[in-house]
Scaffold this motif. Structure first.
Motif, PDB file in Angstrom:
ATOM      1  N   PHE A  58       7.409  22.534  -1.675  1.00 38.76           N
ATOM      2  CA  PHE A  58       7.227  22.388  -3.121  1.00 38.76           C
ATOM      3  C   PHE A  58       8.572  22.064  -3.771  1.00 38.76           C
ATOM      4  O   PHE A  58       9.607  22.589  -3.399  1.00 38.76           O
ATOM      5  CB  PHE A  58       6.666  23.690  -3.718  1.00 38.76           C
ATOM      6  CG  PHE A  58       6.492  23.654  -5.214  1.00 38.76           C
ATOM      7  CD1 PHE A  58       5.413  23.014  -5.787  1.00 38.76           C
ATOM      8  CD2 PHE A  58       7.424  24.259  -6.042  1.00 38.76           C
ATOM      9  CE1 PHE A  58       5.248  22.983  -7.171  1.00 38.76           C
ATOM     10  CE2 PHE A  58       7.274  24.235  -7.432  1.00 38.76           C
ATOM     11  CZ  PHE A  58       6.184  23.592  -7.985  1.00 38.76           C
ATOM     12  N   GLY A  59       8.539  21.173  -4.763  1.00 37.93           N
ATOM     13  CA  GLY A  59       9.717  20.963  -5.597  1.00 37.93           C
ATOM     14  C   GLY A  59      10.667  19.861  -5.166  1.00 37.93           C
ATOM     15  O   GLY A  59      11.765  19.756  -5.692  1.00 37.93           O
ATOM     16  N   GLY A  60      10.291  19.019  -4.212  1.00 36.16           N
ATOM     17  CA  GLY A  60      11.166  17.908  -3.812  1.00 36.16           C
ATOM     18  C   GLY A  60      11.245  16.838  -4.888  1.00 36.16           C
ATOM     19  O   GLY A  60      10.376  16.749  -5.768  1.00 36.16           O
ATOM     20  N   ALA A  61      12.289  16.012  -4.827  1.00 36.75           N
ATOM     21  CA  ALA A  61      12.409  14.898  -5.779  1.00 36.75           C
ATOM     22  C   ALA A  61      11.184  13.996  -5.630  1.00 36.75           C
ATOM     23  O   ALA A  61      10.643  13.837  -4.536  1.00 36.75           O
ATOM     24  CB  ALA A  61      13.685  14.113  -5.504  1.00 36.75           C
ATOM     25  N   PRO A  62      10.681  13.402  -6.730  1.00 35.05           N
ATOM     26  CA  PRO A  62       9.457  12.596  -6.675  1.00 35.05           C
ATOM     27  C   PRO A  62       9.488  11.543  -5.571  1.00 35.05           C
ATOM     28  O   PRO A  62      10.489  10.856  -5.368  1.00 35.05           O
ATOM     29  CB  PRO A  62       9.400  11.939  -8.062  1.00 35.05           C
ATOM     30  CG  PRO A  62      10.131  12.885  -8.944  1.00 35.05           C
ATOM     31  CD  PRO A  62      11.231  13.460  -8.098  1.00 35.05           C
ATOM     32  N   ASN A  63       8.364  11.464  -4.851  1.00 35.39           N
ATOM     33  CA  ASN A  63       8.129  10.436  -3.827  1.00 35.39           C
ATOM     34  C   ASN A  63       9.151  10.442  -2.682  1.00 35.39           C
ATOM     35  O   ASN A  63       9.443   9.413  -2.095  1.00 35.39           O
ATOM     36  CB  ASN A  63       8.071   9.051  -4.493  1.00 35.39           C
ATOM     37  CG  ASN A  63       6.904   8.958  -5.460  1.00 35.39           C
ATOM     38  OD1 ASN A  63       5.759   9.214  -5.100  1.00 35.39           O
ATOM     39  ND2 ASN A  63       7.199   8.626  -6.709  1.00 35.39           N
TER      40      ASN A  63
END
Length: 476
Positions: free
Chosen positions: A30-35
């Motif tokens: 959860f919470g990674g940079a978009p895409n």
């Protein structure tokens, strides 16, 4: 006004705790940079093929067994076809015809002590969609595919609940069971557990169902309760005014405590389900099922009975501790080290719960070791530190899990038990505070509390409070 009865069924989506997605090797964190947690499979690129994550099936089976479901020994995946920007393939891989679990139930206890069994129609596996992010300033929408392909189970109940209390009891039991299995962290605020509420009202005594609505966007138990109460009142008002409830999907705004229509369900969408041609059917052997069955943990209800018999702590303590598997594990491991179950329980349900609330954390986020807590309890019992110092050290181990002995040594926090050293300080405090001394001698017992506080302050919090009290009373 007529008497009405509320009829509620739930669709609960749970993100499973696998490290990788259901059909590819991308991270589910959860919470990674978009895409950034994406690949050709989970972004629906032409020519990419799904490969089923075995752990998803095992988690689904474990939840099914724990909720008294029958396991479908030969099941398969289907394609649910629809177009939406966060659905890159234009279909979702789900299970319609042969869901992995069917015909279960969850038994709950209500506040008045009554018990109720809530039936589960089915549990099926599916992939999650991506997430649309709407920028109102720019008037554009962006798509984040990190969540696309994250494994889900959808738990579909029968319409057996009649009020918000029953719904919360069911969801609480479900969340607790799944957390004990380790199948999901079930954090509503992060979307790893999401509940859609299907609700209708009817006259009491009627056997016919009313027209139901589905309420979405519910990310806390308190929001679910408020949404149920608001939707119940809305439907009753419509019926009392002579109108008809429209079957629709509604979105809940918890800040305004108001729901609004998203889309009508009068004409059900044709999803054109058909078996997914890229995934082979799943055969669950007796041996595989037995392996999952044998790995089932001791759940909350069983733990509560054992704790009462084994540790003899109050029912309130037992209920609080066993509400989280993480807390229960810490309790058992700490008690095994120091053999002081009631003191361990006190630290968990007072200091630990206080800090969790202050930091807005879940028990599952606790990082300190049982060994550190056991050592604090032992040091306090030995008289090496007083209760205030113990709490100070505990706050440090909560944040950093430091070595209690080393911290005490480095910061000079060892309790002063030397009566001679304390006596000189107590005498000075008595001399410096004649009014409090006069109040105490005049029968105001509370005045001694001020003198104890002044002595502790002079000793930088390291004095033995019991010894300070004793010396003050003797000298006064």
């Amino acid at each position: 006004m007529k008497d009405y009865e509320v009829v509620i069924g739930l669709e609960v989506h749970v993100e499973l705790a696998t490290k990788t997605k259901i059909f590819c090797g991308c991270s589910t964190a959860f919470g990674g940079a978009p895409n950034t947690h994406t690949c050709p499979v989970c972004t629906g690129m032409p020519g990419s093929l799904p490969v089923l994550n075995k752990k998803v099936v095992e988690y689904a089976m474990a939840v099914g067994l724990a909720t008294n479901c029958s396991i479908t020994r030969d099941c398969k995946f289907d394609r649910k076809n629809y177009f939406y920007p966060d659905n890159p393939q234009n279909y979702q891989i789900s299970q319609l015809y042969l869901p992995i679990c069917r015909d279960g139930h969850v038994d709950v206890k209500l506040e008045d002590g009554t018990e109720k069994s809530i039936r589960i129609h089915e549990i099926h596996m599916e992939e999650d969609a991506g997430k649309l992010i709407h920028d109102e300033w720019e008037d554009v929408s962006y798509v984040d595919y990190n969540r696309s392909g994250v494994p889900l189970i959808e738990i579909v109940s029968e319409p057996d609940m009649r009020n918000a209390e029953e719904v919360i009891a069911y969801l609480t039991k479900l969340r607790n069971t799944i957390q004990y299995l380790g199948a999901s962290d079930c954090k509503l605020q992060e979307g790893s557990m999401r509940a859609d509420v299907n609700l209708s009202v009817r006259e009491k005594g009627s056997t016919e169902f009313g027209t139901r609505t589905e309420t979405k966007n519910l990310n806390s138990f308190s929001a679910i309760q408020r949404a149920i109460e608001a939707e119940t009142a809305r439907q009753i008002d419509i019926i009392e005014a002579g109108g008809q409830v429209v079957q629709e999907t509604r979105r809940w705004n918890d800040d305004k405590e108001y729901s609004y229509a998203m889309r009508s369900k009068e004409d059900a969408q044709d999803y054109r389900y058909f078996p997914d041609p890229d995934l082979v059917p799943i055969h669950i052997s007796e041996e595989w099922l037995d392996t999952i069955r044998e790995a089932q943990p001791e759940f909350k209800d069983e733990k509560m009975l054992r704790y009462k018999e084994e540790f003899g702590i109050p029912d309130y303590d037992i209920n609080m501790i066993t509400d989280s598997k993480k807390l229960a594990d810490i309790f058992e491991e700490t008690t095994a080290l120091c053999n002081k179950p009631k003191k361990v329980s006190n630290w968990l349900i007072t200091e630990t719960m206080r800090i969790l609330k202050e930091k807005n954390m879940d028990p599952e986020d606790i990082a300190f070791s049982p060994k550190s807590l056991a050592r604090i309890i032992e040091l306090a019992d030995e008289g090496a530190i007083n209760s205030n110092v113990a709490k100070e050290i505990f706050e440090k181990i909560f944040d950093e899990d430091i070595d209690p002995d080393k911290y005490i040594e480095e910061h000079g926090l060892k309790q002063v038990n030397d009566e001679g050293a304390l006596k000189a300080t107590v005498e000075k405090v008595i001399a410096d505070n004649p009014q409090s001394v006069a109040d105490y001698r005049a029968g105001k017992e509370k005045a001694i509390g001020f003198l104890v506080g002044q002595t502790m302050k002079a000793m930088q919090g390291k004095a033995n409070p019991g010894m300070v009290n004793k010396l003050l009373k003797e000298l006064l």
